[in-house]
Structures are given as structure tokens and as C-alpha cells.
Design a protein around this motif. Structure first.
Motif, PDB file in Angstrom:
ATOM      1  N   GLU A  92       0.816  -1.212   0.000  1.00  0.00           N
ATOM      2  CA  GLU A  92       0.000   0.000   0.000  1.00  0.00           C
ATOM      3  C   GLU A  92       0.859   1.275   0.000  1.00  0.00           C
ATOM      4  N   LEU A  93       1.874   1.303   0.849  1.00  0.00           N
ATOM      5  CA  LEU A  93       2.695   2.513   0.934  1.00  0.00           C
ATOM      6  C   LEU A  93       3.471   2.752  -0.359  1.00  0.00           C
ATOM      7  N   ALA A  94       3.907   1.666  -1.003  1.00  0.00           N
ATOM      8  CA  ALA A  94       4.607   1.817  -2.282  1.00  0.00           C
ATOM      9  C   ALA A  94       3.675   2.381  -3.347  1.00  0.00           C
ATOM     10  N   VAL A  95       2.430   1.920  -3.353  1.00  0.00           N
ATOM     11  CA  VAL A  95       1.455   2.407  -4.329  1.00  0.00           C
ATOM     12  C   VAL A  95       1.119   3.876  -4.072  1.00  0.00           C
ATOM     13  N   GLU A  96       0.939   4.235  -2.802  1.00  0.00           N
ATOM     14  CA  GLU A  96       0.629   5.631  -2.475  1.00  0.00           C
ATOM     15  C   GLU A  96       1.762   6.562  -2.907  1.00  0.00           C
ATOM     16  N   LYS A  97       2.995   6.122  -2.684  1.00  0.00           N
ATOM     17  CA  LYS A  97       4.143   6.926  -3.106  1.00  0.00           C
ATOM     18  C   LYS A  97       4.180   7.072  -4.621  1.00  0.00           C
ATOM     19  N   THR A 102      -2.124  10.031  -0.386  1.00  0.00           N
ATOM     20  CA  THR A 102      -2.071   9.526   0.981  1.00  0.00           C
ATOM     21  C   THR A 102      -3.309   8.677   1.218  1.00  0.00           C
ATOM     22  N   LYS A 103      -3.355   8.037   2.372  1.00  0.00           N
ATOM     23  CA  LYS A 103      -4.509   7.203   2.691  1.00  0.00           C
ATOM     24  C   LYS A 103      -5.807   8.012   2.634  1.00  0.00           C
ATOM     25  N   GLU A 104      -5.733   9.288   3.049  1.00  0.00           N
ATOM     26  CA  GLU A 104      -6.933  10.125   3.080  1.00  0.00           C
ATOM     27  C   GLU A 104      -7.516  10.377   1.689  1.00  0.00           C
ATOM     28  N   ASP A 105      -6.700  10.186   0.641  1.00  0.00           N
ATOM     29  CA  ASP A 105      -7.173  10.419  -0.733  1.00  0.00           C
ATOM     30  C   ASP A 105      -7.959   9.229  -1.290  1.00  0.00           C
ATOM     31  N   ILE A 106      -7.831   8.063  -0.640  1.00  0.00           N
ATOM     32  CA  ILE A 106      -8.505   6.862  -1.147  1.00  0.00           C
ATOM     33  C   ILE A 106     -10.002   6.988  -0.878  1.00  0.00           C
ATOM     34  N   GLY A 107     -10.777   6.822  -1.924  1.00  0.00           N
ATOM     35  CA  GLY A 107     -12.216   7.043  -1.821  1.00  0.00           C
ATOM     36  C   GLY A 107     -12.608   8.440  -2.239  1.00  0.00           C
ATOM     37  N   LYS A 108     -11.584   9.310  -2.473  1.00  0.00           N
ATOM     38  CA  LYS A 108     -11.840  10.678  -2.920  1.00  0.00           C
ATOM     39  C   LYS A 108     -11.199  10.906  -4.287  1.00  0.00           C
ATOM     40  N   LYS A 109      -9.867  10.926  -4.321  1.00  0.00           N
ATOM     41  CA  LYS A 109      -9.164  11.102  -5.589  1.00  0.00           C
ATOM     42  C   LYS A 109      -9.084   9.809  -6.388  1.00  0.00           C
ATOM     43  N   ILE A 110      -9.182   8.689  -5.701  1.00  0.00           N
ATOM     44  CA  ILE A 110      -9.125   7.379  -6.339  1.00  0.00           C
ATOM     45  C   ILE A 110     -10.068   6.448  -5.596  1.00  0.00           C
ATOM     46  N   SER A 111     -10.816   5.622  -6.325  1.00  0.00           N
ATOM     47  CA  SER A 111     -11.759   4.714  -5.674  1.00  0.00           C
ATOM     48  C   SER A 111     -11.009   3.559  -5.025  1.00  0.00           C
TER      49      SER A 111
END
Length: 632
Positions: A92-97, A102-111
Motif C-alpha cells: 500500500e505505501l509503495a502504491v501511495e508513493k 495519501t490514505k486520506e485520498d482513497i475514496g476521494k481522488k481514487i476509488s
């Protein structure tokens, strides 16, 4: 005698041998030509293929290979099933980088769907490099039929193990203070917090805060004059917790004393209350305060119930703890010592396990003024919306703990402020400091079976033996319950569905733990009939698909899946069973391959894979998962 030619070229010989092994299928023959009734069982710890292999993997694999080849030469059948660890924070951290989120963007900027698809896409990114290294170093392991932790069959076996624990009463949900990684956005288990390198030497700003005593009948004995400024002083290495203070805890049998002095920062007269044994620590050295007068001593029990003014009032409402909201009162606690500090513990029930227990026992409420990003909420005055520690490596980061300490100095609320070097826990994956935070999590009752784990550990042949008796054995003696929950997206979903109730009002949720796909299908059919839905078992058991499934209780009430994932270490510890999709198939194969005769990994796995193998084996099967282990 062989003649060694000057033209001897070892890399060429390597290639010739590898070519011979491949042409003749030598590894397969070394297994298949030996009887299944004469086996030597080896478990391969699953690496993560989203990271590149290193030279340390060569060393670890060489040790494994030596033992397996030796047993093969003795006529044993040594199957070596490979495996891949494909879930959790590393992915997960590799994908976010990579995505710049960031985790807070999941569900907002990306589903969640898109995010998990990206995670799945990256899990085998470096598999070719791993395979190439495996072949070139001559490490024999079955790469054609590996177990993969993200596959439905593997997840189903993990669910079955969780259901066995649930049915034995070994899983429970509770709101407790747990290590939490704001940088990763999830809670951590105690064994993750004890991974090598998790505790790091850091220099923090420490403060001895002065809490102003309210004069009334309970505290009257502390005052020599009505206008005397009496303060109870307490030391903390985390000044960011001071806005959340709701109590001060003293030892009931500890001797305390009141000392009249002058505040070193404001020069104002003040009387401070502290443990008598610690007076020399704060008053006996260079640049310390001058004692003007000293009162008679009194035991901590005499301070019970004394009220004091809130140190940093920002108008926040006290949160209920066990239905109580009292605050800013001295309470008693047997955990208080005079080993350090002032013999008085600043108590913030939202950020300390002992604090929460003693607060709840004394009717004290809480103030949770830090959010899960590690920032003060927007109701903390001049400190609002600031990170309590530097989680983002911001170049312009200013330590809020310093600013809080300066505020205390300026307002006659600081007795001492100094830098303090100590060990502080960090997240094993982000290398960022953790917080202790109130989390509503699912736990495994590991502590309830620690004696049995210790008994079984005594039957394991550890090399070196000191690792088994020391590092691992001592860990088991002080074992805590296992925080299973992870508030993330890419991992094995927790297979528990519950009704939504008001638990604060004493309502009890109805729940079910699913242990197989067949059981899930049965419960879906029941829910479809009751709710008029057309649900089916998703083809992919991951989030978000599994989150959409609504089940029903026996009374027909809707039940929703607990959104947590499980600790990725549970995945790897499940490999003895899940690699064969046990108990749904390969029953005999599993039985002849459990427990392992031999495993080997680095010492960093003592509280990682070694522990989770042992814990699951003990709790589900009441036996060891491995007989011999080399910890390099």
C-alpha cells in the motif's frame, strides 16, 4: 587426482550445472524419486515480490538450502513449496508513493476499487528478479506451484482459521489504547512494535507542568495561607498530550511533600507538591530551584480527590469514559513509582493504556484532541491543526511540543523544560513515530494462551538455543493480546458481520464470523430472502466487493461487515494450512506436511513470522507449527 587448469572459469561451470539441472529436471527428480512416507517437511517464509531481493536473501536461502539438500542426500523427500506475501503496508505505501497520494485520498481522488487494482498490479513487480536470483544461486524451491496470499483459496483458509478462533472465544472487539501509526493510517500489533529497529533513540522536549490546586475542604491541608499558589507538578516526555489531561495520578502509599520555592522562569513564588524521594533530583543540582521552605510529608492517599484547574483549557467538552465525565481531579494508581519524574503521573486517558484503565476506574472522562493523521483538532487554540510529531518530513516543521512548553513557561505553568533522550517506538514500515491512541479494534486473546505457547515453545529445537529461551521465550512470558485490525484497503478482510446498535446505551450487537465461501453463500441466500436482494458471493473476496454484502441475523436484522482488514502477519502465519487450501481440499497433503521439521529466517522474524506461526498453531491446533528453527 584432478588437474586444476589455469583456465578454470567458475561462472561458466555454474551455467553448465544450472543447464544440466534444468535439462534433466533434477530438482523435481530429487523430490519425486523419494517416498512420501519418508519426508522432511520444510516451510518457505513468503517474501514480498514488490521489493527487490538483496544479498541478505542469498545468505538466508543458502542456510535453508544446506539443510534441505542434506536431508535429500539422506533419502528424504523434501518438498519445497514457494510462496508470495502479497498484502499489507509494504504494498500500500509503495502504491501511495507511486501515485502521489495519501490514505486520506482513497475514496476521494481514487476509488477503493482502483486503488486495490493498482496494489494487485504491483505485488509481483519484481518476481522476475526473485526468480532469476533463485535460479542463479542454485536455491531449490518450487516456483511453479507457489502459494499466493491474495488468492481466494488462500483467503478462505485464513477465514477458516479466524472462525476457529472465534468459535473458541479467542476473538473480541474492544476500544483500547493501542500503538497507532499516523504515517501509515492504521493500528499496529505489539509484535510489530517489537520488530528490530522499532524503538529508536530520540531527543524530545520534556516538561514538568504545574497544575494549580483548587482550595476547598479536600485540599485545605496543603495551604498555609488562603492566597498561597499551590501546584501539583507532573513530568511528561509528550507535552502534546497536556491539552488532553483530565487527571493526575499519585501512588497511594508514596510519601509526598510540599516545597515553597520560586519559579525559575517567572521568578514568582510557588509551592509545589511532589514525591519526597525525588526532591534531590529537582532541587539538589546545578541551576536548580532554591528551596525556601518544606512542609511535613503526607502519603498519596491524602491527595485523593483534590481538584485542580485545567492546565490548557480550550473549551472542549469532556468525553464519556464508561459513562463518566468527571475531570481535573487527583486519583490513586498502584502503577505510580518514584523511579523517575515527580512521582505524579499526568493522566490523559486518550493516549495511555494505564491512563485509560485508572481513569475509567475512577470515573474520569477523556479528551481526544488529536486526530488519526497525528494532528491537533481545530479546537486546540493556537496549536490547532498542527502535527504533534513530524510525520511528513516537512522542511518548515516546527515542533509543537516546544511551543507548548514555551506557552507553559510564559504562563507560570512550567517547573522545568529540558531535552530528554529516550527510546521511542516507530512504525516498522514507515519509520515514523507512533502514537498510543484509542482504537476500536478486533483482538486475538493471545495473552490467555501464553502459558501453553511457552510450554510448546520448550519442545522446539532453536538454533541458537538462546533465541528460543531468551528473545522468543521472554516475549511469550509478557505476551499481550494481538491487535488483529488494520484500517486499510489491500489485505484479507475480517470475515465478521454485525448488526448496528447503540453500544453506549448497553445494546449488544448480533454477529457472525464466516469461515468459508460455502457458509457465506448460505448466509447470502438467507439475507436475499429476508431483504429482497440479489447478492452473490463476489468473485474477488477483497474490498470493496466484500463490503457490499449485507447479511441478516436470526431475527432478520441487517448485518454489515466490520470494515477492518487483518494484520498481514496473520496471512504469513497461516501458510502451513492456506498453502494447501486446507481444510477445503488436500487434507491428507496437509496432515503429512504439518508441522514443519525445519524453518529458517533472520532473527528479525522472531516476533514476526516465527511468532505468528507459533500463535496460530497453538490456538487452533494446540501443537507447534515447526519442530526445528535456525535463526540467522
Amino acid at each position: 587426482m584432478y588437474k586444476i587448469e589455469k583456465s578454470l572459469h567458475l561462472p561458466s561451470i555454474d551455467k553448465d550445472i544450472l543447464a544440466f539441472w534444468e535439462e534433466q529436471d533434477v530438482f523435481a527428480k530429487s523430490v519425486n524419486q523419494r517416498s512420501e512416507d519418508n519426508s522432511f517437511v520444510f516451510y518457505e517464509g513468503p517474501p514480498s515480490a514488490n521489493g527487490k531481493p538483496g544479498i541478505h536473501h542469498v545468505m538466508a536461502r543458502a542456510i535453508k538450502d544446506i539443510f534441505c539438500r542434506y536431508q535429500t542426500m539422506k533419502g528424504k523427500r523434501v518438498e519445497r513449496k514457494g510462496g508470495w506475501d502479497t498484502h499489507g503496508l509494504p504494498i500500500e505505501l509503495a502504491v501511495e508513493k507511486e501515485l502521489g497520494i495519501t490514505k486520506e485520498d482513497i475514496g476521494k481522488k481514487i476509488s477503493v476499487d482502483e486503488y486495490n487494482a493498482k496494489c494487485k498490479e504491483t505485488v509481483m513487480r519484481y518476481k522476475d528478479l526473485w526468480d532469476d536470483l533463485t535460479i542463479k544461486m542454485g536455491y531449490w524451491v518450487d516456483l511453479e506451484n507457489p502459494y499466493v496470499t491474495y488468492e481466494n483459496e488462500y483467503i478462505e483458509s485464513v477465514w477458516w482459521l479466524l472462525a476457529q478462533m472465534y468459535n473458541k472465544g479467542l476473538l473480541y472487539k474492544g476500544l483500547t489504547i493501542q500503538p497507532y501509526s499516523p504515517a501509515a493510517g492504521t493500528g499496529l500489533s505489539s509484535h510489530e512494535l517489537n520488530m528490530p529497529g522499532a524503538y529508536q533513540d530520540v531527543k524530545d522536549t520534556s516538561a514538568v507542568a504545574m497544575f494549580k490546586v483548587t482550595k476547598d475542604e479536600t485540599s485545605d491541608f496543603l495551604f498555609d495561607a488562603a492566597d498561597e499558589d499551590v501546584r501539583i507538578i507532573a513530568w511528561t516526555t509528550t507535552p502534546w498530550t497536556l491539552p488532553s489531561n483530565t487527571a493526575l495520578t499519585v501512588g497511594p502509599k508514596i510519601k509526598y511533600v510540599k516545597i515553597k520555592t520560586n519559579n525559575v522562569y517567572t521568578k514568582l513564588p510557588v509551592s509545589v507538591v511532589m514525591a519526597e524521594d525525588l526532591v534531590p533530583k529537582w532541587f539538589g543540582g546545578k541551576n536548580q530551584h532554591e528551596i525556601l521552605a518544606k512542609s511535613d510529608t503526607f502519603i498519596g492517599k491524602a491527595l485523593d480527590g483534590i481538584r485542580y484547574e485545567q492546565l490548557l483549557p480550550f473549551g472542549n467538552e469532556i468525553e464519556e469514559l464508561n459513562g463518566k465525565t468527571d475531570a481535573f481531579r487527583v486519583i490513586l494508581g498502584n502503577f505510580v513509582t518514584t523511579d523517575s519524574g515527580t512521582g505524579i503521573v499526568h493522566t490523559a486517558p486518550s493516549f495511555g493504556a494505564d491512563d485509560r484503565v485508572v481513569g475509567a476506574a475512577n470515573g474520569i472522562g477523556a479528551l481526544t484532541l488529536v486526530d488519526k493523521q497525528g494532528k491537533f483538532k481545530d479546537s486546540v487554540g493556537p496549536f490547532s491543526n498542527r502535527y504533534v510529531k513530524n510525520y511528513k518530513d516537512a522542511e518548515d516543521y516546527v515542533d509543537v511540543n516546544v511551543d507548548i512548553s514555551v506557552h507553559l513557561k510564559q504562563n507560570n505553568q512550567a517547573f522545568n523544560v529540558a531535552k530528554y533522550e529516550h527510546n521511542y517506538p516507530h512504525c516498522w514500515r514507515t519509520d515514523k513515530p507512533i502514537l498510543y491512541y484509542p482504537l476500536d479494534s478486533w483482538f486475538v486473546k493471545a495473552a490467555s494462551v501464553k502459558e501453553r505457547m511457552s510450554e510448546l515453545n520448550d519442545t522446539i529445537n532453536w538454533k541458537p538455543a538462546s533465541t528460543g529461551t531468551g528473545r522468543f521465550g521472554k516475549w511469550l512470558e509478557n505476551l499481550q493480546d494481538w491487535n488483529l485490525s488494520r484500517s486499510r484497503y489491500w489485505g484479507t478482510p475480517l470475515p465478521i458481520w454485525r448488526t448496528k446498535v447503540n453500544e453506549d446505551a448497553g445494546e449488544v450487537a448480533k454477529e457472525i464470523c464466516i469461515g468459508s465461501i460455502a457458509q457465506l453463500q448460505k448466509e447470502i441466500d438467507k439475507a436475499n430472502a429476508a431483504l429482497g436482494k440479489e447478492q452473490v458471493v463476489p468473485s474477488d473476496l477483497h474490498r470493496p466487493y466484500i463490503d457490499d454484502i449485507v447479511l441478516v441475523s436470526d431475527e432478520g436484522e441487517p448485518m454489515y461487515r466490520e470494515l477492518d482488514l487483518i494484520d498481514v502477519w496473520f496471512d504469513s502465519g497461516s501458510m502451513p494450512y492456506a498453502q494447501w487450501h486446507y481444510p477445503f481440499e488436500n487434507e491428507q497433503k496437509f496432515k503429512t506436511n504439518f508441522p514443519a521439521d525445519f524453518i529458517a529466517e533472520g532473527v528479525d522474524q522472531t516476533r514476526g513470522w516465527f511468532y505468528t506461526l507459533h500463535a496460530i498453531g497453538t490456538m487452533v491446533f494446540d501443537q507447534v507449527a515447526f519442530k526445528n528453527v535456525v535463526s540467522n
